[in-house]
Design a protein around this motif. Structure first.
Motif, PDB file in Angstrom:
ATOM      1  N   TYR A 276       0.821  -1.205   0.000  1.00 52.47           N
ATOM      2  CA  TYR A 276       0.000   0.000   0.000  1.00 52.47           C
ATOM      3  C   TYR A 276       0.858   1.260   0.000  1.00 52.47           C
ATOM      4  CZ  TYR A 276      -3.648   3.245   1.691  1.00 52.47           C
ATOM      5  OH  TYR A 276      -4.517   4.288   1.838  1.00 52.47           O
ATOM      6  N   ILE A 277       2.067   1.144   0.553  1.00 54.38           N
ATOM      7  CA  ILE A 277       2.894   2.335   0.756  1.00 54.38           C
ATOM      8  C   ILE A 277       3.272   2.989  -0.567  1.00 54.38           C
ATOM      9  CG2 ILE A 277       5.116   3.122   1.673  1.00 54.38           C
ATOM     10  CD1 ILE A 277       4.670   1.320   3.973  1.00 54.38           C
ATOM     11  N   ALA A 278       3.417   2.208  -1.622  1.00 52.70           N
ATOM     12  CA  ALA A 278       3.792   2.761  -2.919  1.00 52.70           C
ATOM     13  C   ALA A 278       2.763   3.752  -3.435  1.00 52.70           C
ATOM     14  CB  ALA A 278       3.987   1.636  -3.930  1.00 52.70           C
ATOM     15  N   GLN A 279       1.501   3.537  -3.091  1.00 52.82           N
ATOM     16  CA  GLN A 279       0.437   4.433  -3.547  1.00 52.82           C
ATOM     17  C   GLN A 279      -0.127   5.263  -2.398  1.00 52.82           C
ATOM     18  OE1 GLN A 279      -2.368   2.536  -6.416  1.00 52.82           O
ATOM     19  NE2 GLN A 279      -1.350   0.636  -5.842  1.00 52.82           N
ATOM     20  N   ALA A 280       0.548   5.218  -1.249  1.00 52.51           N
ATOM     21  CA  ALA A 280      -0.024   5.840  -0.050  1.00 52.51           C
ATOM     22  C   ALA A 280      -0.222   7.339  -0.200  1.00 52.51           C
ATOM     23  CB  ALA A 280       0.861   5.546   1.160  1.00 52.51           C
ATOM     24  N   ALA A 281       0.722   8.030  -0.844  1.00 47.05           N
ATOM     25  CA  ALA A 281       0.637   9.489  -0.928  1.00 47.05           C
ATOM     26  C   ALA A 281      -0.667   9.932  -1.579  1.00 47.05           C
ATOM     27  CB  ALA A 281       1.830  10.036  -1.695  1.00 47.05           C
ATOM     28  N   GLY A 282      -0.966   9.391  -2.771  1.00 44.76           N
ATOM     29  CA  GLY A 282      -2.178   9.801  -3.475  1.00 44.76           C
ATOM     30  C   GLY A 282      -3.436   9.440  -2.727  1.00 44.76           C
ATOM     31  N   VAL A 283      -3.460   8.237  -2.142  1.00 42.07           N
ATOM     32  CA  VAL A 283      -4.658   7.784  -1.427  1.00 42.07           C
ATOM     33  C   VAL A 283      -4.874   8.600  -0.164  1.00 42.07           C
ATOM     34  CG1 VAL A 283      -5.752   5.828  -0.280  1.00 42.07           C
ATOM     35  CG2 VAL A 283      -4.450   5.468  -2.375  1.00 42.07           C
ATOM     36  N   LEU A 284      -3.803   8.833   0.602  1.00 37.81           N
ATOM     37  CA  LEU A 284      -3.942   9.565   1.860  1.00 37.81           C
ATOM     38  C   LEU A 284      -4.314  11.028   1.628  1.00 37.81           C
ATOM     39  CD1 LEU A 284      -0.996   8.097   3.976  1.00 37.81           C
ATOM     40  CD2 LEU A 284      -3.428   7.584   4.155  1.00 37.81           C
ATOM     41  N   VAL A 285      -3.703  11.663   0.627  1.00 36.58           N
ATOM     42  CA  VAL A 285      -4.045  13.067   0.333  1.00 36.58           C
ATOM     43  C   VAL A 285      -5.503  13.161  -0.117  1.00 36.58           C
ATOM     44  CG1 VAL A 285      -3.604  15.003  -1.216  1.00 36.58           C
ATOM     45  CG2 VAL A 285      -1.695  13.781  -0.182  1.00 36.58           C
ATOM     46  N   SER A 286      -5.949  12.241  -0.953  1.00 36.68           N
ATOM     47  CA  SER A 286      -7.348  12.237  -1.385  1.00 36.68           C
ATOM     48  C   SER A 286      -8.281  12.009  -0.200  1.00 36.68           C
ATOM     49  CB  SER A 286      -7.574  11.154  -2.444  1.00 36.68           C
ATOM     50  OG  SER A 286      -6.782  11.385  -3.586  1.00 36.68           O
ATOM     51  N   ALA A 287      -7.876  11.100   0.701  1.00 37.11           N
ATOM     52  CA  ALA A 287      -8.697  10.830   1.888  1.00 37.11           C
ATOM     53  C   ALA A 287      -8.801  12.066   2.771  1.00 37.11           C
ATOM     54  CB  ALA A 287      -8.096   9.660   2.671  1.00 37.11           C
ATOM     55  N   VAL A 288      -7.675  12.769   2.942  1.00 31.52           N
ATOM     56  CA  VAL A 288      -7.685  13.993   3.753  1.00 31.52           C
ATOM     57  C   VAL A 288      -8.632  15.030   3.155  1.00 31.52           C
ATOM     58  CG1 VAL A 288      -6.287  15.982   4.450  1.00 31.52           C
ATOM     59  CG2 VAL A 288      -5.404  13.667   4.750  1.00 31.52           C
ATOM     60  N   LEU A 289      -8.601  15.191   1.837  1.00 29.03           N
ATOM     61  CA  LEU A 289      -9.450  16.182   1.184  1.00 29.03           C
ATOM     62  C   LEU A 289     -10.931  15.815   1.313  1.00 29.03           C
ATOM     63  CD1 LEU A 289      -7.319  16.864  -2.015  1.00 29.03           C
ATOM     64  CD2 LEU A 289      -7.693  18.422  -0.100  1.00 29.03           C
ATOM     65  N   LEU A 290     -11.252  14.532   1.121  1.00 30.62           N
ATOM     66  CA  LEU A 290     -12.643  14.117   1.268  1.00 30.62           C
ATOM     67  C   LEU A 290     -13.106  14.254   2.720  1.00 30.62           C
ATOM     68  CD1 LEU A 290     -13.015  10.968  -1.038  1.00 30.62           C
ATOM     69  CD2 LEU A 290     -13.905  13.268  -1.413  1.00 30.62           C
ATOM     70  N   TRP A 291     -12.229  13.903   3.650  1.00 27.08           N
ATOM     71  CA  TRP A 291     -12.585  14.057   5.062  1.00 27.08           C
ATOM     72  C   TRP A 291     -12.834  15.519   5.397  1.00 27.08           C
ATOM     73  CZ3 TRP A 291     -14.327  11.738   9.200  1.00 27.08           C
ATOM     74  CH2 TRP A 291     -14.188  12.365  10.447  1.00 27.08           C
ATOM     75  N   ASP A 292     -12.053  16.410   4.792  1.00 30.76           N
ATOM     76  CA  ASP A 292     -12.224  17.833   5.072  1.00 30.76           C
ATOM     77  C   ASP A 292     -13.565  18.342   4.540  1.00 30.76           C
ATOM     78  OD1 ASP A 292     -10.690  19.892   6.430  1.00 30.76           O
ATOM     79  OD2 ASP A 292     -10.788  20.996   4.546  1.00 30.76           O
TER      80      ASP A 292
ATOM     81  N   VAL B 206     -18.195   5.642   1.461  1.00 32.74           N
ATOM     82  CA  VAL B 206     -17.627   6.696   0.612  1.00 32.74           C
ATOM     83  C   VAL B 206     -16.123   6.520   0.489  1.00 32.74           C
ATOM     84  CG1 VAL B 206     -17.139   9.175   0.464  1.00 32.74           C
ATOM     85  CG2 VAL B 206     -19.444   8.389   1.021  1.00 32.74           C
ATOM     86  N   PHE B 207     -15.432   6.318   1.591  1.00 29.58           N
ATOM     87  CA  PHE B 207     -13.979   6.198   1.546  1.00 29.58           C
ATOM     88  C   PHE B 207     -13.545   4.862   0.947  1.00 29.58           C
ATOM     89  CE2 PHE B 207     -14.621   9.488   4.777  1.00 29.58           C
ATOM     90  CZ  PHE B 207     -13.775  10.465   4.274  1.00 29.58           C
ATOM     91  N   GLU B 208     -14.337   3.820   1.151  1.00 30.01           N
ATOM     92  CA  GLU B 208     -14.044   2.552   0.481  1.00 30.01           C
ATOM     93  C   GLU B 208     -14.212   2.707  -1.033  1.00 30.01           C
ATOM     94  OE1 GLU B 208     -12.708  -0.048   1.495  1.00 30.01           O
ATOM     95  OE2 GLU B 208     -13.161  -0.438   3.589  1.00 30.01           O
ATOM     96  N   GLY B 209     -15.235   3.464  -1.446  1.00 29.74           N
ATOM     97  CA  GLY B 209     -15.446   3.724  -2.867  1.00 29.74           C
ATOM     98  C   GLY B 209     -14.330   4.545  -3.475  1.00 29.74           C
ATOM     99  N   MET B 210     -13.810   5.507  -2.708  1.00 27.70           N
ATOM    100  CA  MET B 210     -12.686   6.307  -3.185  1.00 27.70           C
ATOM    101  C   MET B 210     -11.462   5.432  -3.428  1.00 27.70           C
ATOM    102  SD  MET B 210     -10.268   8.846  -0.979  1.00 27.70           S
ATOM    103  CE  MET B 210      -9.609   7.336  -0.239  1.00 27.70           C
ATOM    104  N   ARG B 211     -11.150   4.558  -2.469  1.00 29.83           N
ATOM    105  CA  ARG B 211      -9.983   3.686  -2.625  1.00 29.83           C
ATOM    106  C   ARG B 211     -10.163   2.715  -3.791  1.00 29.83           C
ATOM    107  NH1 ARG B 211      -9.608   4.496   2.940  1.00 29.83           N
ATOM    108  NH2 ARG B 211     -11.272   2.996   3.344  1.00 29.83           N
ATOM    109  N   ALA B 212     -11.403   2.252  -3.999  1.00 27.88           N
ATOM    110  CA  ALA B 212     -11.652   1.329  -5.119  1.00 27.88           C
ATOM    111  C   ALA B 212     -11.309   1.990  -6.451  1.00 27.88           C
ATOM    112  CB  ALA B 212     -13.112   0.879  -5.106  1.00 27.88           C
ATOM    113  N   ILE B 213     -11.654   3.272  -6.603  1.00 31.07           N
ATOM    114  CA  ILE B 213     -11.344   3.992  -7.841  1.00 31.07           C
ATOM    115  C   ILE B 213      -9.839   4.207  -7.981  1.00 31.07           C
ATOM    116  CG2 ILE B 213     -11.617   6.192  -9.049  1.00 31.07           C
ATOM    117  CD1 ILE B 213     -14.421   6.372  -7.900  1.00 31.07           C
ATOM    118  N   LEU B 214      -9.189   4.626  -6.881  1.00 30.35           N
ATOM    119  CA  LEU B 214      -7.757   4.915  -6.947  1.00 30.35           C
ATOM    120  C   LEU B 214      -6.920   3.659  -7.156  1.00 30.35           C
ATOM    121  CD1 LEU B 214      -7.433   7.640  -4.161  1.00 30.35           C
ATOM    122  CD2 LEU B 214      -7.506   7.972  -6.623  1.00 30.35           C
TER     123      LEU B 214
END
Length: 282
Positions: free
Chosen positions: A70-86, A228-236
């Motif tokens: 997961y770490i290889a793609q962590a940056a994009g997923v975590l930044v997207s998660a932060v934005l959606l959470w915000d 919602v967040f599971e759906g976001m990760r599925a797309i990414l």
């Protein structure tokens, strides 16, 4: 002998001054202790942040340790998660703050006696919440592109669906917070900042639901946020848009939003009938 007597006499006023100072200090402390004892949200707030932080980051650490790929793609997923959470956080806070500003300015009583209907008031608060959210989140999305080369807009059309679901959930929490403030007073205003983070550990913002203990997974799937967040990760992760997750989130949102509107209108009616609206303010 006289010197000893003079020293003793001289220390008596000093002892009295020290005792008076201690009494004054004790009085101030007792005032705040009584205030805390009379307001459970203040006590809850003291325990809240350390507990939430240790639970949330404990799950994040556990997930990263057991999923090195997961770490290889962590940056994009975590930044997207932060934005959606915000989006969720700003939606709830924008609603609650718009309501609190009416209380702080002692304007809520004027609104109550005006021709403004309660549902019109709620609609205005929801529109203001959306405006506040867009003002806050749009610059952050462009900064994410500039600094991290992560674009939330890569989610495409599902982004609009995620946005609408998170906004509705934010309004639901905002309605419940405002209803609580109407019932117990401004002593509960800190809940406007605290409540949203209560669901963060089980919303699967930064990690999938299956990293949670089984008994918490049931709670997570009972919230509109986890799908919602599971759906976001599925797309990414190139799994595509999962319609079942969106429908799951939408149905839960409709249910909770309807309940929250009912609770707020009931609390507003009771406060208006008892004249509590005129007693709230700074």
């Amino acid at each position: 002998m006289s010197n000893s007597s003079n020293q003793t006499t001289a220390t008596i006023p000093q002892i009295r001054r020290n005792r008076s100072a201690l009494i004054r200090i004790q009085s101030v402390m007792m005032r705040h202790l009584y205030l805390m004892r009379a307001s459970w949200p203040r006590i809850f707030e003291l325990m809240y942040w350390p507990s939430i932080q240790i639970v949330l980051w404990g799950f994040i650490t556990q997930f990263l340790l057991t999923n090195s790929s997961y770490i290889a793609q962590a940056a994009g997923v975590l930044v997207s998660a932060v934005l959606l959470w915000d989006i969720l956080f700003r939606a709830q806070l924008g609603f609650s703050l718009s309501f609190l500003e009416e209380l702080w300015s002692r304007n809520i009583g004027n609104l109550a006696v005006s021709p403004l209907r309660p549902y019109e008031f709620l609609f205005a608060l929801m529109v203001m919440s959306m405006i506040r959210t867009l003002i806050g989140i749009l610059p952050a999305t462009f900064l994410a592109i500039l600094f991290y080369e992560v674009s939330l807009y890569d989610l495409g059309l599902p982004l609009i669906l995620f946005f609408s679901n998170l906004m509705m959930m934010g309004w639901t929490i905002g309605l419940l917070v405002c209803a609580l403030i109407l019932r117990v007073g401004l002593g509960a205003e800190s809940m406007a900042w605290l409540t949203i983070f209560l669901i963060a550990p089980i919303s699967a913002v930064y990690y999938p639901v299956d990293i949670l203990p089984e008994w918490l997974q049931a709670l997570a799937w009972g919230l509109p946020t986890a799908p919602v967040f599971e759906g976001m990760r599925a797309i990414l992760f190139d799994q595509g848009f999962q319609l079942d997750l969106f429908i799951h989130s939408l149905l839960l949102n409709i249910l909770y939003f309807s309940i929250a509107i009912g609770v707020f209108l009931w609390a507003y009616h009771v406060a208006r009938k008892r004249g509590l609206l005129l007693q709230m303010g700074e």
